[in-house]
Scaffold this motif. Structure first.
Motif, PDB file in Angstrom:
ATOM      1  N   GLU A   1       0.851  -1.185   0.000  1.00 38.58           N
ATOM      2  CA  GLU A   1       0.000   0.000   0.000  1.00 38.58           C
ATOM      3  C   GLU A   1       0.889   1.239   0.000  1.00 38.58           C
ATOM      4  O   GLU A   1       1.740   1.412   0.864  1.00 38.58           O
ATOM      5  CB  GLU A   1      -0.893  -0.005   1.246  1.00 38.58           C
TER       6      GLU A   1
ATOM      7  N   GLU B   1      -2.940   4.117  -1.412  1.00 44.41           N
ATOM      8  CA  GLU B   1      -3.328   3.465  -2.659  1.00 44.41           C
ATOM      9  C   GLU B   1      -2.694   2.081  -2.700  1.00 44.41           C
ATOM     10  O   GLU B   1      -1.474   1.952  -2.590  1.00 44.41           O
ATOM     11  CB  GLU B   1      -2.852   4.291  -3.862  1.00 44.41           C
TER      12      GLU B   1
ATOM     13  N   ALA C   1       1.097   2.787  -8.444  1.00 46.00           N
ATOM     14  CA  ALA C   1       0.274   3.189  -7.301  1.00 46.00           C
ATOM     15  C   ALA C   1       0.739   4.528  -6.730  1.00 46.00           C
ATOM     16  O   ALA C   1      -0.079   5.334  -6.271  1.00 46.00           O
ATOM     17  CB  ALA C   1       0.304   2.104  -6.228  1.00 46.00           C
TER      18      ALA C   1
ATOM     19  N   GLN D   1      -0.912   7.198  -8.838  1.00 46.16           N
ATOM     20  CA  GLN D   1      -2.318   7.381  -8.510  1.00 46.16           C
ATOM     21  C   GLN D   1      -2.499   8.098  -7.182  1.00 46.16           C
ATOM     22  O   GLN D   1      -3.357   8.991  -7.046  1.00 46.16           O
ATOM     23  CB  GLN D   1      -3.014   6.020  -8.490  1.00 46.16           C
ATOM     24  N   ALA D   2      -1.691   7.721  -6.193  1.00 43.67           N
ATOM     25  CA  ALA D   2      -1.785   8.368  -4.884  1.00 43.67           C
ATOM     26  C   ALA D   2      -1.382   9.840  -4.977  1.00 43.67           C
ATOM     27  O   ALA D   2      -2.014  10.710  -4.360  1.00 43.67           O
ATOM     28  CB  ALA D   2      -0.898   7.636  -3.878  1.00 43.67           C
TER      29      ALA D   2
ATOM     30  N   ARG E   1      -4.229  11.901  -6.397  1.00 46.69           N
ATOM     31  CA  ARG E   1      -5.293  12.141  -5.433  1.00 46.69           C
ATOM     32  C   ARG E   1      -4.895  13.208  -4.426  1.00 46.69           C
ATOM     33  O   ARG E   1      -5.683  14.108  -4.092  1.00 46.69           O
ATOM     34  CB  ARG E   1      -5.651  10.843  -4.716  1.00 46.69           C
TER      35      ARG E   1
END
Length: 205
Positions: free
Chosen positions: A135, A162, A175, A178-179, A182
């Motif tokens: 994560e 993420e 990831a 993407q994080a 956000r």
């Protein structure tokens, strides 16, 4: 002395053969942002985005990971193309410029005169193993400061997680992208709101 030269040469070759080979690195950049441009009213104030402060491990090109408990390490054989703090700063700048509502956005490298400064502390920029999966965890404690008098207008903690689709570094890097998107979206909305509030207060004075 001449007979010694071939022997010395052979010894040198032997030494070279047992020296450790250089680490073969795979270098990753933060994936390109997938955020869509916004069409909104442009504000009349300028923003500078500073590189956040961070620990030496996060302020480096190593991709940090917490394999278990509180033990912190880094992925072997892979690196970021730049320090983690700079990757996040540049992602924030890209988000502001792509959004378009703040027409004048610069970094602390340019040292231009601006109205507000976005700074902060990067507390987490790492992968964390949870229930057998990785994560990505990004935690930024942001501060918005007036450029002239250095007065802090507001502060806010932004935290995103993420889950990577796989443990492989390439999926973990995806990831991270993407994080970062956000988190940048949250920081963008907050900065616009606080900037509007500051402009309204200044207009009253």
């Amino acid at each position: 002395m001449k007979p010694l030269f071939p022997l010395a040469f052979l010894l040198l070759l032997g030494a070279c053969s047992i020296l450790p080979k250089g680490e073969e690195l795979v270098v990753y950049q933060l994936p390109a942002s997938s955020a869509a441009p916004m069409n909104g009213r442009t504000v009349d104030w300028a923003l500078q985005v500073n590189k956040p402060l961070a620990s030496p491990l996060l302020d480096s090109t190593r991709i940090a990971v917490l394999p278990e408990g509180d033990r912190i390490s880094a992925y072997q054989g892979v690196r970021w193309e730049d320090r983690g703090t700079l990757l996040l700063r540049d992602r924030l700048i890209d988000a502001f410029r792509n959004d378009g509502r703040i027409g004048a956005v610069s970094s602390d490298d340019s040292r231009l005169d601006t109205d507000l400064v976005l700074a902060g502390d990067l507390r987490a920029f790492q992968g964390e193993y949870r229930a057998g999966r990785v994560e990505v965890h990004i935690l930024l404690e942001a501060r918005l400061v007036q450029s002239g008098n250095r007065r802090m207008l507001a502060s806010q903690r932004f935290e995103v997680r993420e889950t990577a689709s796989d443990k492989a570094p390439a999926q973990v890097v995806a990831a991270f992208g993407q994080a970062a998107d956000r988190l940048a979206a949250q920081v963008l909305d907050w900065t616009l709101a606080q900037g509007a509030r500051s402009a309204a207060l200044s207009a009253r004075d």
